[in-house]
Design an enzyme around this catalytic site. Structure first.
Site, PDB file in Angstrom:
ATOM      1  N   CYS A   1       2.999 -73.010 -67.772  1.00 51.29           N
ATOM      2  CA  CYS A   1       3.783 -71.868 -68.243  1.00 51.29           C
ATOM      3  C   CYS A   1       5.163 -71.865 -67.610  1.00 51.29           C
ATOM      4  O   CYS A   1       5.325 -71.464 -66.450  1.00 51.29           O
ATOM      5  CB  CYS A   1       3.053 -70.564 -67.936  1.00 51.29           C
ATOM      6  SG  CYS A   1       3.944 -69.091 -68.489  1.00 51.29           S
TER       7      CYS A   1
ATOM      8  N   CYS B   1       6.424 -68.388 -66.695  1.00 55.29           N
ATOM      9  CA  CYS B   1       5.793 -67.842 -65.494  1.00 55.29           C
ATOM     10  C   CYS B   1       6.366 -68.460 -64.224  1.00 55.29           C
ATOM     11  O   CYS B   1       6.635 -67.761 -63.242  1.00 55.29           O
ATOM     12  CB  CYS B   1       4.287 -68.101 -65.515  1.00 55.29           C
ATOM     13  SG  CYS B   1       3.440 -67.562 -67.012  1.00 55.29           S
ATOM     14  N   ASP B   2       6.541 -69.778 -64.226  1.00 58.62           N
ATOM     15  CA  ASP B   2       6.832 -70.494 -62.986  1.00 58.62           C
ATOM     16  C   ASP B   2       8.200 -71.161 -62.921  1.00 58.62           C
ATOM     17  O   ASP B   2       8.570 -71.712 -61.875  1.00 58.62           O
ATOM     18  CB  ASP B   2       5.750 -71.564 -62.758  1.00 58.62           C
ATOM     19  CG  ASP B   2       4.355 -70.962 -62.663  1.00 58.62           C
ATOM     20  OD1 ASP B   2       4.239 -69.854 -62.120  1.00 58.62           O
ATOM     21  OD2 ASP B   2       3.400 -71.603 -63.139  1.00 58.62           O
TER      22      ASP B   2
END
Length: 316
Positions: A136, A139-140
């Site tokens: 992701c 997300c990261d």
């Protein structure tokens, strides 16, 4: 047959399931939630979450899920371990069977089983999970500002991940096993036009390496040809962009799914093709796949379930 009845059965946990349980409990629906094989969902494998509102200093994935779970139980949600292995949405009340053989009947069902990121199948992917390997970018990606990363895949998902990362990382490699991209023409052009994205065609990832954290990838170019070449690519982050698999197999005979297997919802709500069955989170969201959007869908699903019960005189 030993059977338990509930006004609202929630299948799956994670941000969507736990939030649905919070709202359903506060509505006095006395929900039963089965957590599945991964209680808390994929976020339990995430070391740090910095974009969930209410945690200004960040929070670990397991802690965030534990907070949501405790909040749901505080309001009376009946959270159980185990997995729903079989359902029947052709009868009312709906029927569900756990992997231990227990039967549950329900007036409404909220499906929040999520979607699992697809991996290449390399042992190193698990070794470096959360230590350089991610599925992701949204997300990261923040953790890889001004660093070098690679994205695997040649479709729209991979191109979207690469484009997102290109605004954070100093260099992005797009590793494509074929001689062309499968993404839409628009996405292909955007990738080509981005100065800090380099596409590595006809290239396969055969391994990853690093001491404590990921340091690079073992690649092979033109595999099984006379020009086959093996080399190592130094990178700080390795992102999977080969898609997700929604956990919808047991629901397939009963509700409408799209071509990728995601649950279709209708009318701007969380309602599925079966009245009284609702879907929330990544299992019905192939686009955003964020904890906060999943939690929002869980809230909506609980409200939709409550409205369905009221409209059908099933609240007694």
């Amino acid at each position: 047959m030993n059977e338990t009845h509930t006004k609202c059965l929630i299948i799956g946990s994670g941000p969507a399931g736990y939030t649905a349980a919070i709202y359903a409990s506060r509505a006095n629906l006395q929900p039963i939630l089965f957590e599945g094989y991964t209680p808390g969902g994929q976020l339990t494998t995430t070391s740090e979450v910095e974009n969930f509102p209410g945690y200004p200093d960040g929070v670990t994935g397991p802690q965030l899920m534990d907070d949501l779970r405790r909040q749901a139980t505080r309001f009376g949600a009946n959270i159980r371990s185990g997995r729903i292995a079989e359902v029947n949405f052709d009868v009312r009340p709906f029927q569900a069977k756990t992997d231990s053989g227990e039967w549950v009947s329900a007036d409404t069902v909220i499906i929040s089983t999520g979607a699992t990121a697809m991996y290449l199948g390399l042992p190193d992917e698990e070794k470096y999970s959360g230590m350089g390997v991610s599925a992701c970018a949204t997300c990261d990606g923040f953790f890889y500002r001004k660093r070098t990363v690679a994205v695997v895949g040649g479709g729209d998902t991979a191109c979207e991940e690469a484009l997102y990362l290109s605004n954070l990382a100093s260099k992005v490699y797009l590793i494509v096993r074929r001689d062309r991209l499968r993404a839409s023409k628009v996405m292909q052009q955007r990738v080509i036009d981005k100065d800090n994205i380099e596409v590595l065609f006809n290239t396969n990832t055969v391994g990853l390496y690093g001491e404590e954290f990921l340091e690079g990838a073992h690649l092979v170019e033109n595999r099984d040809t006379p020009s086959e070449r093996h080399y190592d690519l130094p990178i700080d982050g390795f992102f999977l962009g080969i898609g997700h698999k929604p956990e919808t197999d047991i629901f397939r005979p009963f509700i409408d799914l799209d071509e990728q297997g995601y649950i279709k919802t209708f009318g701007g709500t969380t309602a599925t093709s079966v009245p009284g069955v609702f879907a929330a989170g990544d299992v019905a969201d192939p686009r955003y796949r964020q904890a906060i959007s999943a939690a929002g869908m869980g809230c909506r699903a609980a409200l939709d379930a409550d409205a369905f019960l009221v409209d059908n005189d099933l609240v007694h």
